[in-house]
Scaffold this active site. Structure first.
Site, PDB file in Angstrom:
ATOM      1  CG  HIS A 120      -1.986   1.071   1.117  1.00 14.16           C
ATOM      2  ND1 HIS A 120      -1.764   2.391   1.467  1.00 14.16           N
ATOM      3  CD2 HIS A 120      -3.256   1.012   0.666  1.00 14.16           C
ATOM      4  CE1 HIS A 120      -2.870   3.085   1.242  1.00 14.16           C
ATOM      5  NE2 HIS A 120      -3.787   2.272   0.769  1.00 14.16           N
TER       6      HIS A 120
ATOM      7  CG  ASP B 186     -12.149  -5.934   7.460  1.00 13.41           C
ATOM      8  OD1 ASP B 186     -13.330  -5.794   7.085  1.00 13.41           O
ATOM      9  OD2 ASP B 186     -11.815  -6.622   8.441  1.00 13.41           O
ATOM     10  CG  LEU B 187      -9.663  -1.210   0.722  1.00 11.01           C
ATOM     11  CD1 LEU B 187      -9.086  -2.165  -0.317  1.00 11.01           C
ATOM     12  CD2 LEU B 187     -10.514  -0.142   0.050  1.00 11.01           C
ATOM     13  CG  ASP B 188      -5.926  -0.365   1.664  1.00 14.25           C
ATOM     14  OD1 ASP B 188      -5.421  -1.279   0.986  1.00 14.25           O
ATOM     15  OD2 ASP B 188      -6.347   0.695   1.171  1.00 14.25           O
ATOM     16  CD  GLU B 189      -9.762  -1.395   8.288  1.00 15.78           C
ATOM     17  OE1 GLU B 189     -10.169  -2.244   9.112  1.00 15.78           O
ATOM     18  OE2 GLU B 189     -10.379  -0.341   8.048  1.00 15.78           O
TER      19      GLU B 189
END
Length: 288
Positions: A197, A231-234
């Site tokens: 990311h 869970d997006l980007d988590e």
């Protein structure tokens, strides 16, 4: 000891912390004439927390076969309710790379692989664009173009999954693959998809992180390599790195700095995963 007559193996363990784990494991390996060459352990709380362990050990070829030892360890694992893996150090994991248009993370991985710094096999690269086809094929790696749009997303993912099964892939690296994977895809490869990311999560999640960073006047540019979850980007963070910047940097200059740190963070994360140095627990990682 002549290591030419030995087989090196790696054992990863996680379980509730309790007395006797280290003793049981070391005694087991001693019974099978194994020589422990490296051992690392970590406990979150000696009073009822979690226990994590990574061991590298050698087996004499003339003593016991690796598969015999791995099968026998099941009794120890069951007695402590362990989650565990045991694998040969010589087995190179098969890594698929997904990429879109940006090449910096892809080329970093390919260069390290060709230089022998990344102990994996790369059986294929999948992309939703054709931009990097020539770069990939120059390394002798099959390139598969699977376009993705709103109308065909499910079909495209199934085509990609079929290719991953066909090439018996162990894990996947999203080297700036600009698509959100569906829960079905993520669930097919749990804890086996690594993403980079382009910001220091949890700051500036979502789109246009460098524009947001510029607007905030940040003094550090970062990148985060993590496992993909629904869970997006988590997902569990594997590695983060930063570069210092200042008020003179434009948005484009911040992007250049960001690309540099993305390459570093992703290649480290991939190397650690390939070397069986990571244990995932909940939404965190333990890295030995």
């Amino acid at each position: 000891m002549n290591t030419n007559t030995n087989i090196r193996a790696k054992l990863l363990i996680s379980c509730l912390d309790q007395p006797g784990i280290v003793s049981a494991v070391s005694t087991f390996l001693h019974q099978y004439k194994a020589n422990i060459v490296q051992s690392d352990q970590y406990s979150t709380d000696p009073s009822g927390g979690m226990f994590f362990m990574r061991i590298e050990f050698d087996l004499f070829k003339e003593s016991y076969e690796f598969n015999v030892v791995r099968e026998a360890f099941e009794d120890i694992a069951s007695s402590f309710d362990m989650e565990w893996t045991m694998d040969l150090a010589s087995r190179r994991k098969k890594m698929a790379i997904f990429v879109s248009k940006e090449d910096h993370c892809l080329l970093e991985l390919l260069w390290k692989w060709r230089a022998g710094e990344l102990a994996v096999d790369i059986p294929l690269v999948i992309s939703n664009h054709l931009n990097l086809k020539d770069d990939v094929e120059a390394y002798g790696i099959p390139f598969f173009h699977i376009p993705v749009n709103k109308a065909n997303k499910e079909e495209a993912e199934q085509e990609a999954i079929s290719k991953l099964y066909e090439y018996d892939v162990d894990f996947i690296v999203l080297a700036r693959y600009m698509q959100i994977l569906s829960p079905d895809f993520v669930g097919t490869f749990p804890k086996r998809i690594i993403n980079i990311h382009h910001s220091f999560l949890p700051a500036f999640i979502g789109a246009n992180p460098y524009a947001k960073a510029f607007e905030r006047g940040v003094k550090l540019i970062g990148a985060t390599a993590h496992y993909v979850t629904n869970d997006l980007d988590e997902g569990p963070i594997i590695e983060q790195d930063i570069l210092r910047v200042n008020h003179r940097y434009t948005t484009d200059q911040l992007k250049v700095a960001g690309r540099n740190v993305e390459r570093i963070a992703l290649s480290r994360a991939v190397s650690w995963h390939a070397n069986d140095q990571i244990i995932v627990h909940g939404n965190k990682t333990v890295i030995f």
